[in-house]
Write a protein that holds these residues in place. Structure first.
Motif: not given
Ligand code: DWN
Length: 417
Positions: A179-184, A218-225
């Protein structure tokens, strides 16, 4: 940089407010799961901006730039089965879910972001009908070979209708680290509402913002999330849907996660754990995570941690010691790229995932080998990049310490063990 594959957001994905304030930028980094083949090392890599912002209205923490999901997920190298800890966690989730709503066969369980079918396999072993949904063609193929019926695509109302038509409504829908990867998110919840049986439950789980801040992950902040959830914005999201949150649990997977239980607002059979939910909100408020100031502090502490990681590794290299990495994890790629630590410092990384062995880390081009390499090469230090599985990795590698090797844990502080 491919700007056409990146969209800058100017409104919050939950409340649509334009009160978005950037608080930490990592610069332009490669997608953390875009591992490189040997014969592609000379190819130009696409870098994408990684900036995280805070919505001063509903308090959702989210990425400012959204990379086209097809670039990240159409072919995906991450599989849950690379960790026994995660597989045990999945088995426990299946057993607990069966008990929770007294599931009777042949109830249908749908897992969204089902990957290679690892979680659904646990439900299938308990005798339930299972269906997966995942956008990664390579993983859907594996899941199907494992006997897990899987719909290829990004979950939405269209796929929800297809599943109901072909199968039936779901008694349980699960979604772990998706769900954290979902835009809409609104479309996603509308799909859940369509697919879920009137007395069914939706269970989603993702890393918890409170843990991320408190343990400087901080390293769990990335483009997928795209989103970093706390309960307050999730409640706001629920209010805009036909679903409601009736229970929340916290667990220590992936450095600290929350498991959120949803039901249809029309379903009066399940008790809402209001006191428990209120406690979560109280704790979040006390932790200051509804105030921008907390994120300014976090940003400063991340820069300090980055510097101490760099300094410790630099001193080890100055002492002419050899360092390897453990776990070609997405988070590890962010950590090393953000700290600008390359092959001059980390000779190679070992990883249990066969798909990743023989490839190279994105951006840094550090080679990935199987875990046995540690015992052939005997480096002096190993930095555990998959620190969320440190217990499993340390247990598995007691021998490495016996032969004089040392481990470095980078999060929440750099420690040598
Ligand atoms: O949210 C996500 C999480 C669930 O998984 C995805 N966006 C992407 C992915 O993130 P990650 O790559 O950081 O996931 P892991 O599961 O923390 O990665 C662990 C890595 O460490 C894997 O590549 C497997 C490896 N590993 C290993 O080599 N030996 C793990 C263990 C436990 C081991 O003993």
């Amino acid at each position: 940089m491919e700007y056409d594959s990146v969209e800058k957001i100017n409104s919050c994905r939950i409340c649509k407010s334009s009160a978005l304030i950037d608080f930490l930028s990592f610069g332009n980094l490669p997608i953390p799961n875009s591992f490189i083949k040997k014969d592609e090392l000379d190819k130009k890599e696409n870098l994408y901006p990684l900036t995280v912002c805070f919505c001063n209205s509903c308090k959702l923490v989210q990425l400012r730039y959204i990379v086209n999901p097809q670039i990240m997920f159409d072919n995906y190298l991450y599989i849950p089965s690379s960790s026994q800890t995660r597989l045990r966690h999945f088995k426990d989730l299946a057993i607990k879910t069966k008990q929770l709503i007294n599931l009777t066969k042949p109830a249908l369980i749908v897992d969204i972001g089902s990957n290679d079918g690892s979680l659904l396999n646990c439900f299938k072993n308990l005798g339930f009908d299972v269906v997966g949904v995942d956008p990664a063609e390579n993983l859907v193929r594996i899941a199907e070979l494992n006997g897990i019926e899987t719909f290829l695509g990004y979950f939405n109302t269209t796929i929800a209708r297809k599943i109901v038509k072909k199968n039936k409504k779901a008694s349980v829908i699960t979604s772990t680290n998706v769900v954290a990867h979902v835009a809409n998110l609104h479309e996603f919840l509308s799909g859940i509402e369509l697919l879920l049986d009137d007395n069914g439950i939706f269970i989603c789980q993702f890393p918890y913002l409170l843990d991320l801040l408190e343990k400087r992950q901080f390293d769990t902040i990335y483009h997928e999330h795209l989103s970093y959830f706390s309960i307050k914005p999730l409640q706001f999201l629920a209010e805009q849907s036909k679903l409601q949150i009736f229970n929340i649990e916290r667990n220590d997977l992936d450095g600290g996660s929350i498991r959120v239980y949803w039901k249809k607002k029309s379903n009066k059979t399940l008790e809402i754990k209001s006191k428990k939910i209120a406690l979560f909100l109280e704790k979040e408020k006390k932790a200051g995570i509804y105030d921008l100031q907390r994120y300014r502090q976090f940003s400063q502490s991340v820069k300090k941690l980055r510097d101490s990681i760099r300094n410790i590794l630099r001193d080890i290299k100055k002492a002419k010691k050899k360092i390897a990495g453990y776990g070609a994890a997405a988070k590890g790629n962010i950590l090393l790229n953000y700290c600008k630590i390359g092959r001059e410092t980390i000779s190679y990384v070992v990883d249990s995932t066969s798909y990743k062995q023989g490839l190279f880390l994105p951006g840094l081009h550090i080679p990935i080998f199987e875990e046995a390499r540690l015992y052939e090469d005997k480096p002096d230090y190993v930095i555990i990049l998959a620190w969320n599985f440190a217990e499993e990795i340390l247990e598995k590698n007691k021998k490495f310490k016996k032969i004089g090797g040392k481990f470095i844990l980078p999060i929440p502080d750099v420690v040598i063990i």
